[in-house]
Design a protein around this motif. Structure first.
Motif, short mmCIF file in Angstrom:
data_model
loop_
_atom_site.label_atom_id
_atom_site.label_comp_id
_atom_site.label_asym_id
_atom_site.label_seq_id
_atom_site.Cartn_x
_atom_site.Cartn_y
_atom_site.Cartn_z
N LYS A 60 0.83 -1.21 0.00
CA LYS A 60 0.00 0.00 0.00
C LYS A 60 0.87 1.26 0.00
CE LYS A 60 -4.27 1.59 0.51
NZ LYS A 60 -5.37 1.30 -0.34
N PRO A 61 1.82 1.45 0.92
CA PRO A 61 2.66 2.64 0.85
C PRO A 61 3.51 2.69 -0.42
CG PRO A 61 2.91 1.56 2.98
CD PRO A 61 2.09 0.67 2.11
N LEU A 62 3.96 1.55 -0.87
CA LEU A 62 4.78 1.51 -2.09
C LEU A 62 3.95 1.94 -3.30
CD1 LEU A 62 7.57 0.71 -3.15
CD2 LEU A 62 6.67 -1.57 -3.56
N GLN A 63 2.70 1.55 -3.34
CA GLN A 63 1.83 1.94 -4.45
C GLN A 63 1.61 3.44 -4.46
OE1 GLN A 63 -2.07 0.24 -4.20
NE2 GLN A 63 -2.54 0.60 -6.35
N GLN A 64 1.50 4.05 -3.27
CA GLN A 64 1.32 5.50 -3.19
C GLN A 64 2.57 6.22 -3.70
OE1 GLN A 64 0.35 6.08 0.91
NE2 GLN A 64 -1.79 5.47 0.66
N VAL A 65 3.74 5.73 -3.37
CA VAL A 65 4.99 6.34 -3.82
C VAL A 65 5.11 6.24 -5.34
CG1 VAL A 65 7.51 6.10 -3.77
CG2 VAL A 65 6.21 6.00 -1.65
N ILE A 66 4.77 5.10 -5.89
CA ILE A 66 4.84 4.90 -7.35
C ILE A 66 3.86 5.84 -8.05
CG2 ILE A 66 4.32 3.24 -9.20
CD1 ILE A 66 5.40 1.06 -7.33
N THR A 67 2.67 5.99 -7.50
CA THR A 67 1.67 6.88 -8.10
C THR A 67 2.14 8.33 -8.09
OG1 THR A 67 -0.05 5.38 -7.35
CG2 THR A 67 -0.76 7.57 -8.03
N LYS A 68 2.70 8.79 -6.97
CA LYS A 68 3.21 10.16 -6.88
C LYS A 68 4.32 10.39 -7.89
CE LYS A 68 2.25 11.23 -2.04
NZ LYS A 68 2.86 11.47 -0.72
N THR A 69 5.23 9.44 -8.01
CA THR A 69 6.35 9.57 -8.95
C THR A 69 5.84 9.62 -10.39
OG1 THR A 69 7.71 8.32 -7.41
CG2 THR A 69 8.55 8.58 -9.64
N ALA A 70 4.86 8.80 -10.72
CA ALA A 70 4.31 8.80 -12.08
C ALA A 70 3.64 10.13 -12.39
CB ALA A 70 3.31 7.66 -12.24
#
Length: 149
Positions: A60-70
């Protein structure tokens, strides 16, 4: 409870559980390798289960980081295209953006850019009549400003 064997039978029954090692079942019948394999498989399954649990907890936190970076990568500042529609009344800036020339370009550069765009967007060749009209309007506007100079 006296039977035909007497005291000797009672004594044999009393010590029947505790047979000497030579009369016990030999170790050759027990497969120690199968037990070792079973323990190794059990430990492997446990390791995979713990790794899967950890992955689900961190996802879940990793998905949020990936979304912000994208979102940062696909920002409009990286695009070379003009964002937005046409203005109601065309300005010199908009005309120069349409023809991809500077606002103070020469007549030859304006005409060359116009010809190039009209070859690509002419309505007779499948282009849009609306875009062709905007290209013509941009050319006329920029040429009118170069005549004033």
């Amino acid at each position: 409870m006296v039977t035909g064997g007497g005291a000797a039978a009672e004594e044999a029954l009393r010590y029947a559980e505790y047979l000497p090692p030579s009369t016990q079942r030999p170790d050759a019948d027990v497969d120690h390798d199968a037990g070792r394999r079973l323990i190794a498989v059990g430990l492997g399954v446990a390791a995979v289960a713990f790794a899967g649990r950890y992955t689900f907890q961190i996802w879940k936190p990793l998905q949020q980081v990936i979304t912000k970076t994208a979102r940062k990568i696909s920002s409009p500042s990286l695009s070379s295209y003009y964002k937005g529609g046409f203005e109601p009344k065309m300005s010199r800036r908009e005309a120069s953006l349409i023809l991809d020339v500077s606002q103070s370009a020469s007549k030859a550069k304006i005409q060359a850019a116009f010809n190039k765009l009209m070859r690509l967007n002419h309505p007779d060749r499948g282009g849009s009549g609306y875009l062709a009209g905007k290209i013509i309007e941009a050319k006329n506007l920029l040429l009118s400003f170069t005549k004033l100079k």
